[in-house]
Design an enzyme around this catalytic site. Sequence first.
Site, PDB file in Angstrom:
ATOM      1  N   ASP A  57       0.415  -0.949   0.150  1.00  0.00           N
ATOM      2  CA  ASP A  57       0.666  -0.230  -0.134  1.00  0.00           C
ATOM      3  C   ASP A  57       1.157   1.452  -0.210  1.00  0.00           C
ATOM      4  OD1 ASP A  57      -1.879   1.962   0.411  1.00  0.00           O
ATOM      5  OD2 ASP A  57      -2.039   1.686   2.304  1.00  0.00           O
ATOM      6  N   GLU A 146      31.613   8.848   4.823  1.00  0.00           N
ATOM      7  CA  GLU A 146      31.895   9.306   6.440  1.00  0.00           C
ATOM      8  C   GLU A 146      30.466   8.813   7.481  1.00  0.00           C
ATOM      9  OE1 GLU A 146      35.341  12.102   6.783  1.00  0.00           O
ATOM     10  OE2 GLU A 146      35.279  11.610   5.029  1.00  0.00           O
ATOM     11  N   GLU A 148      28.373   9.000  10.186  1.00  0.00           N
ATOM     12  CA  GLU A 148      29.089   9.815  11.832  1.00  0.00           C
ATOM     13  C   GLU A 148      27.024   9.878  12.518  1.00  0.00           C
ATOM     14  OE1 GLU A 148      32.252  13.253  10.877  1.00  0.00           O
ATOM     15  OE2 GLU A 148      30.617  14.310  11.504  1.00  0.00           O
ATOM     16  N   GLU A 217      34.832  10.451  16.979  1.00  0.00           N
ATOM     17  CA  GLU A 217      34.337  11.794  16.454  1.00  0.00           C
ATOM     18  C   GLU A 217      35.039  12.614  17.551  1.00  0.00           C
ATOM     19  OE1 GLU A 217      34.411  13.726  13.846  1.00  0.00           O
ATOM     20  OE2 GLU A 217      34.999  12.282  12.395  1.00  0.00           O
ATOM     21  N   GLU A 225      32.911   7.603  14.307  1.00  0.00           N
ATOM     22  CA  GLU A 225      32.642   7.765  12.785  1.00  0.00           C
ATOM     23  C   GLU A 225      32.952   6.559  12.400  1.00  0.00           C
ATOM     24  OE1 GLU A 225      35.402   9.846   9.658  1.00  0.00           O
ATOM     25  OE2 GLU A 225      34.509  11.205  10.473  1.00  0.00           O
ATOM     26  N   HIS A 274      29.999  13.504   5.064  1.00  0.00           N
ATOM     27  CA  HIS A 274      31.372  13.497   3.854  1.00  0.00           C
ATOM     28  C   HIS A 274      30.971  12.466   3.502  1.00  0.00           C
ATOM     29  CE1 HIS A 274      33.363  15.422   7.551  1.00  0.00           C
ATOM     30  NE2 HIS A 274      32.222  16.764   7.377  1.00  0.00           N
ATOM     31  N   ARG A 350      38.745  22.360   5.962  1.00  0.00           N
ATOM     32  CA  ARG A 350      37.822  21.226   6.361  1.00  0.00           C
ATOM     33  C   ARG A 350      36.684  23.195   6.802  1.00  0.00           C
ATOM     34  NH1 ARG A 350      40.883  17.500   7.523  1.00  0.00           N
ATOM     35  NH2 ARG A 350      40.415  15.656   7.012  1.00  0.00           N
ATOM     36  N   GLU A 370      35.634  15.695  -1.723  1.00  0.00           N
ATOM     37  CA  GLU A 370      35.056  16.367  -1.171  1.00  0.00           C
ATOM     38  C   GLU A 370      33.822  16.527  -0.683  1.00  0.00           C
ATOM     39  OE1 GLU A 370      36.031  14.818   2.998  1.00  0.00           O
ATOM     40  OE2 GLU A 370      35.929  16.885   3.361  1.00  0.00           O
ATOM     41  N   ARG A 372      30.876  18.683   2.269  1.00  0.00           N
ATOM     42  CA  ARG A 372      31.425  17.908   3.355  1.00  0.00           C
ATOM     43  C   ARG A 372      29.622  18.449   4.091  1.00  0.00           C
ATOM     44  NH1 ARG A 372      35.605  17.351   6.187  1.00  0.00           N
ATOM     45  NH2 ARG A 372      34.969  18.934   8.054  1.00  0.00           N
TER      46      ARG A 372
END
Length: 464
Positions: A57, A146, A148, A217, A225, A274, A350, A370, A372
Amino acid sequence: MAGKKNTSAKKVINQIKKSGVKWVRLQFCNPFGLLHQLNVPSTEITKQSFSDGFPLDGSSILGYTTIDKSDILLVPDPSTFTILPEYFDKNYTDSKNYSSKSARMFVDVYKGFGQGRFSRDPRFIAQKAEQYSKKNGFDKTYWAAELEFFVFEKMQTSSPEIFSKEAPWVTKNNEEAIQLKRGYYRDSPSDTLTNFRDEVCDTLMKFGVNPIAHHHEVATAGQSEIVLAYQELVKMADSFLTGVKTIREVASRRNLIASFKPKPIPNDNGSAVHINQSLWKTKNKKQVNAFYDSSDKYAELSQSGHYYIGGLLEHAKALCAITNPTKQSYKRLVPGYEAPTNIAWGKMNRSVSVRIPAHHKKKPNNKRIEYRPPDPTSNIYLVESALLLAGLDGIKKKLQPPPPVDVDTYKLSDREMKKMSIKKLPTSLTESINAIKSDKEFLKSLFDDDFLEMYIENLIQISK
């Protein structure tokens, strides 16, 4: 023990018979990342069930379909067959913890009455994304995530109070307590979850998922992580969902609470997902990384890589509606907690939304981009698909990104930001909704208008 993945219905049926599996868990997720499950006796898994599927459904699944068009089908994907680990002792007699041998398969969702694939199935969108990349000249795309998350002993629903052996506000006189923003790579006994993560990773390996590392982490109070090895797009999304499910299962058996909220602790780092990505082409009968160029002195990044970043930055605000789809997502995207707030890119940096990892030089296979901003409340199938579309749009339109940023963007003034052509990510879900409303054309190669209208309408309800 889990069996090896098989690619044909016949092999799955034979393995079910040989292993004594009694129940098969058929799993799928809604557009907002929630995993759903239909449990069928193994005797119902026949050759015909891999073509006819199992009825559902669809009107009872958030974001799927209306009550007047509710009949849809779940068709098992035999390549995802895995016998589940036995979570309880075979000799355990408490009926409350009854357990029988079972297996798991992801499913593909179809419309009823022979109308073909269901366009709101997130896994279908990801499958189309893999084909779309091939049509655009890239034989393969590789993705790594990654994952977390937090693990707590107790979490009060009536207040923000969190109980964790690691938290300084719980164990004030304990020298092993982890202070705010001081949890990164901590060892035991400060890190109380090493064994927990060992069990999660050992279980994931039985599913054919390859975790390459795990650690505590940055945040206090049980932030962890698990790093998943790169795979092709759909397989990575399947693996990610398997990771989330396994973390929840292991936590539950240990009387712990696994939290995937982006920012459960107000004054500490939040949880991200990430996403690392790369595009590959065949050259001289070999697979080569289309993002690598040894002649680029800054980051050994090819022109295609630069254009791909240009696409990610161009559509970053609209992407937030997919990568950060909850109100709490924007409690994480604030300065000072390693969460991106600015639309910029750079090598090693970062504090920006797009980072070029640069641990080594002259490693063509390692070159990747990457992204983020995403957090665990997002749907991984949609995130990967949307990032691919944004990046490919950048390549098609040759969108050259602004110069890279090699400073901590949190410390820049508004004047400096403007001079460096750095814009800000949305600060609320409402802002992200407005962004995707005005910038959704790049998504339409994979996301039907019907899907986007449904998705945006549901986000509006969430934002209220």
